[in-house]
Enzyme design. Structure first.
Site, PDB file in Angstrom:
ATOM      1  N   LYS A  49       0.840  -1.204   0.000  1.00  0.00           N
ATOM      2  CA  LYS A  49       0.000   0.000   0.000  1.00  0.00           C
ATOM      3  C   LYS A  49       0.875   1.255   0.000  1.00  0.00           C
ATOM      4  O   LYS A  49       2.070   1.183   0.303  1.00  0.00           O
ATOM      5  CB  LYS A  49      -0.951  -0.037   1.199  1.00  0.00           C
ATOM      6  CG  LYS A  49      -0.273  -0.069   2.550  1.00  0.00           C
ATOM      7  CD  LYS A  49      -1.258  -0.493   3.649  1.00  0.00           C
ATOM      8  CE  LYS A  49      -0.575  -0.434   5.007  1.00  0.00           C
ATOM      9  NZ  LYS A  49      -1.394  -1.064   6.059  1.00  0.00           N
ATOM     10  N   ARG A 147     -11.556  -0.310  13.727  1.00  0.00           N
ATOM     11  CA  ARG A 147     -11.197   0.537  12.596  1.00  0.00           C
ATOM     12  C   ARG A 147     -11.999   0.063  11.381  1.00  0.00           C
ATOM     13  O   ARG A 147     -12.968   0.682  10.997  1.00  0.00           O
ATOM     14  CB  ARG A 147      -9.686   0.458  12.355  1.00  0.00           C
ATOM     15  CG  ARG A 147      -9.166   1.477  11.392  1.00  0.00           C
ATOM     16  CD  ARG A 147      -7.657   1.410  11.245  1.00  0.00           C
ATOM     17  NE  ARG A 147      -7.198   0.177  10.608  1.00  0.00           N
ATOM     18  CZ  ARG A 147      -5.959  -0.022  10.191  1.00  0.00           C
ATOM     19  NH1 ARG A 147      -5.037   0.921  10.363  1.00  0.00           N
ATOM     20  NH2 ARG A 147      -5.604  -1.150   9.616  1.00  0.00           N
ATOM     21  N   TYR A 270      16.981  29.568   9.294  1.00  0.00           N
ATOM     22  CA  TYR A 270      15.789  30.326   9.678  1.00  0.00           C
ATOM     23  C   TYR A 270      15.681  30.474  11.192  1.00  0.00           C
ATOM     24  O   TYR A 270      16.004  29.555  11.946  1.00  0.00           O
ATOM     25  CB  TYR A 270      14.530  29.594   9.185  1.00  0.00           C
ATOM     26  CG  TYR A 270      14.293  29.736   7.704  1.00  0.00           C
ATOM     27  CD1 TYR A 270      14.126  30.987   7.114  1.00  0.00           C
ATOM     28  CD2 TYR A 270      14.219  28.611   6.900  1.00  0.00           C
ATOM     29  CE1 TYR A 270      13.893  31.106   5.746  1.00  0.00           C
ATOM     30  CE2 TYR A 270      13.981  28.718   5.540  1.00  0.00           C
ATOM     31  CZ  TYR A 270      13.819  29.967   4.968  1.00  0.00           C
ATOM     32  OH  TYR A 270      13.588  30.086   3.636  1.00  0.00           O
ATOM     33  N   MET A 318      12.834  23.890   3.408  1.00  0.00           N
ATOM     34  CA  MET A 318      12.008  23.138   2.465  1.00  0.00           C
ATOM     35  C   MET A 318      12.870  22.253   1.562  1.00  0.00           C
ATOM     36  O   MET A 318      12.543  21.086   1.329  1.00  0.00           O
ATOM     37  CB  MET A 318      11.192  24.109   1.603  1.00  0.00           C
ATOM     38  CG  MET A 318      10.219  23.429   0.653  1.00  0.00           C
ATOM     39  SD  MET A 318       9.323  24.620  -0.359  1.00  0.00           S
ATOM     40  CE  MET A 318       8.265  25.406   0.840  1.00  0.00           C
TER      41      MET A 318
END
Ligand SMILES: *Cc1c(COP(=O)(O)O)cnc(C)c1O
Length: 377
Positions: A49, A147, A270, A318
Site C-alpha cells: 500500500k 477501525r 531560519y 524546504m
C-alpha cells in the site's frame, strides 16, 4: 569511524540530480524470503500500500512477485488498477472495501475486495448477480481494533445465516488485523487471536489471515494460512523489541551544494536557532522537508559523510539541510559530493526515533523529487 565513502555506484545518476533514493530490490526479495521462512508453511503475501511504503509499487511488486509472492495488498482501488498492469497473474486484494458504486471497477481490474461492512457484502453480491457468476472476496472481521471490519454483532448475524448472506461470494479468506503486535508484552494480541479463532469456528471454512510483519514474529499460532508483511519487506524494523532482522532497503543521498567557514557568534538558518560557538564549517545539502526529511529533526538529525557522522544544525528548510562538518576532512566536502542521509549506517528507524515518529511515516513521506535508482531485482 570508517574513512572513505562506501556509496553505491552512482555513475548512472545525472549531474543535475540533487538527491537520490536508492532502493535495493535484492534486499526486498531477501526480506520477503526471510518472512516466508518464518511463516513456515503459511502463504506469505506482500503489503504494498501507499506506493509500496513510498518506494515505488511497480518495481517493488515486480521484485516480490519474482521472489515468489502471489498475493498483494493495496489500500485503494486506484492503486490496485495501477498495480494490475505490472502484475497480470497475481492476486491483488484491496483493503478499503467497496466505496458505493465502485464494484464494477474492482471486478473490471480483476481485484479482490476485502469486504469490511454488511454494505460491502451486499454490493459485491449484487455485482455477482449482475455478472451471473460467483465473485472472489476476503471478509474482514474486527477483533478489537475498531477501525475496519465486521463488528462482533455483524459477525453473529453472518454466522447465523451464512448460506444466504454469502450467496454468490467465493470467500477466499477470513481476515483480521492486530492492533499491538509490535508490543510483545501486550495481552491484546493473544486476545485478538482467540476472538478470531472463535469467529472462524462459527463461519464457513476458508483460509484465514491475521498477522502483519510484527505478528509473524509471535509464532505459528498467529500465522493461520496467509500472512501479510509490509514494513518488514521494505526494511523497517518489524520487531522493535530486538535489533532489526531485515536487510536495509533504502539509501538517501543528498548533494553538497556549498560549504562555508562561519565565525563563532554567527547563527545558521531560519529563525537563527543555531548559534555557532567556535569557528565552524557548515555544509548545505540539497534536500529538505519537501523531500520528507522531518522538520522536527532540526538540531537532532545526523548524516554520514566519508565515514563521519555530522549533526544537522539549525532549522530544516524546504529544500535544504545545514550540517556541521567541522570534523570532516575537506576531501569529502567537494561541491557536488554525496552525503548519506539515510542508509545502512543511519537507518530509517534511527531517523524515525530521532523525529519522534515511526519508520512507516518516514518512508511514505519521501515524495517524488528524488532521482530514483533501483538496484537488482
Ligand atoms: C498495513 C497493513 C498490513 C501490513 O502491516 P505492517 O506492519 O507494515 O507489516 C497488514 N494488514 C493490514 C490490514 C494492513 O493495513
Amino acid at each position: 569511524m570508517k574513512d572513505g565513502p562506501d556509496l553505491p555506484d552512482l555513475s548512472s545518476v545525472p549531474a543535475r540530480a540533487g538527491a537520490v533514493l536508492v532502493v535495493d530490490l535484492d534486499a526486498v526479495r531477501g526480506n520477503w524470503r526471510h518472512m516466508a521462512g518464518l511463516a513456515d508453511g503459511a502463504e506469505c503475501g506482500a503489503v504494498v500500500k501507499a506506493d509500496a511504503y513510498g518506494l515505488g509499487a511497480a518495481p517493488v511488486a515486480r521484485a516480490l512477485r519474482a521472489a515468489g509472492a502471489r498475493t498483494f495488498f493495496v489500500a485503494t482501488i486506484e492503486a490496485g488498477i495501477t498495480l494490475r498492469k505490472g502484475l497480470p497473474d497475481a492476486r491483488i486484494a484491496v483493503l478499503h472495501g467497496i466505496p458505493p458504486g465502485s464494484a464494477p471497477d474492482i471486478s473490471g481490474a480483476g481485484l479482490v475486495p476485502i469486504l469490511n461492512t454488511p454494505g460491502d457484502i451486499e454490493q459485491w453480491q449484487a455485482e455477482a448477480r449482475r455478472q451471473g457468476r460467483p465473485l472472489p472476496c476476503f471478509i474482514h472481521l474486527d477483533t478489537g481494533m475498531n477501525r475496519l471490519g465486521l463488528t462482533p454483532a455483524e459477525v453473529d448475524e453472518l454466522a447465523d445465516d451464512a448460506a444466504r448472506r454469502l450467496d454468490g461470494l467465493e470467500v477466499q479468506a477470513w481476515m483480521s488485523h492486530l492492533a499491538c503486535a509490535d508490543d510483545p508484552g501486550n495481552p491484546m494480541t493473544a486476545r485478538q487471536a482467540r476472538s478470531f479463532r472463535a469467529s472462524l469456528a462459527r463461519l464457513p471454512k476458508a483460509p484465514a489471515s491475521l498477522a502483519n510483519s510484527a505478528g509473524i514474529f509471535h509464532g505459528a499460532e498467529y500465522h493461520f494460512d496467509l500472512v501479510r508483511p509490509g514494513i518488514a519487506l521494505h526494511g523497517g524494523n518489524p520487531a522493535p523489541w530486538m535489533s532489526n532482522p531485515m536487510a536495509p532497503v533504502i539509501r538517501i543521498l543528498a548533494r553538497i551544494h556549498q560549504v562555508r567557514h562561519a565565525p563563532a557568534g554567527d547563527t545558521v538558518g531560519y529563525d537563527a536557532t543555531h548559534r555557532i560557538d567556535r569557528p565552524a564549517k557548515v555544509a548545505a545539502l540539497g534536500m529538505g522537508y519537501a523531500d520528507g526529511y522531518p522538520w522536527r529533526l532540526a538540531g537532532k538529525g545526523h548524516v554520514r559523510i566519508g565515514g563521519h557522522i555530522a549533526p544537522i544544525i539549525g532549522r530544516v528548510s524546504m529544500d535544504l539541510l545545514t550540517v556541521d562538518v567541522t570534523e570532516v576532512p575537506d576531501r569529502f566536502l567537494a561541491e557536488g559530493a554525496w552525503v548519506e542521509v539515510v542508509g545502512p549506517h543511519r537507518t530509517v528507524d534511527q531517523a524515525a526515533a530521532e523525529a519522534g515518529t515511526i519508520s512507516y511515516e518516514i518512508l511514505t513521506s519521501l515524495g517524488d523529487r528524488y532521482h530514483r535508482v533501483y538496484l537488482g531485482g
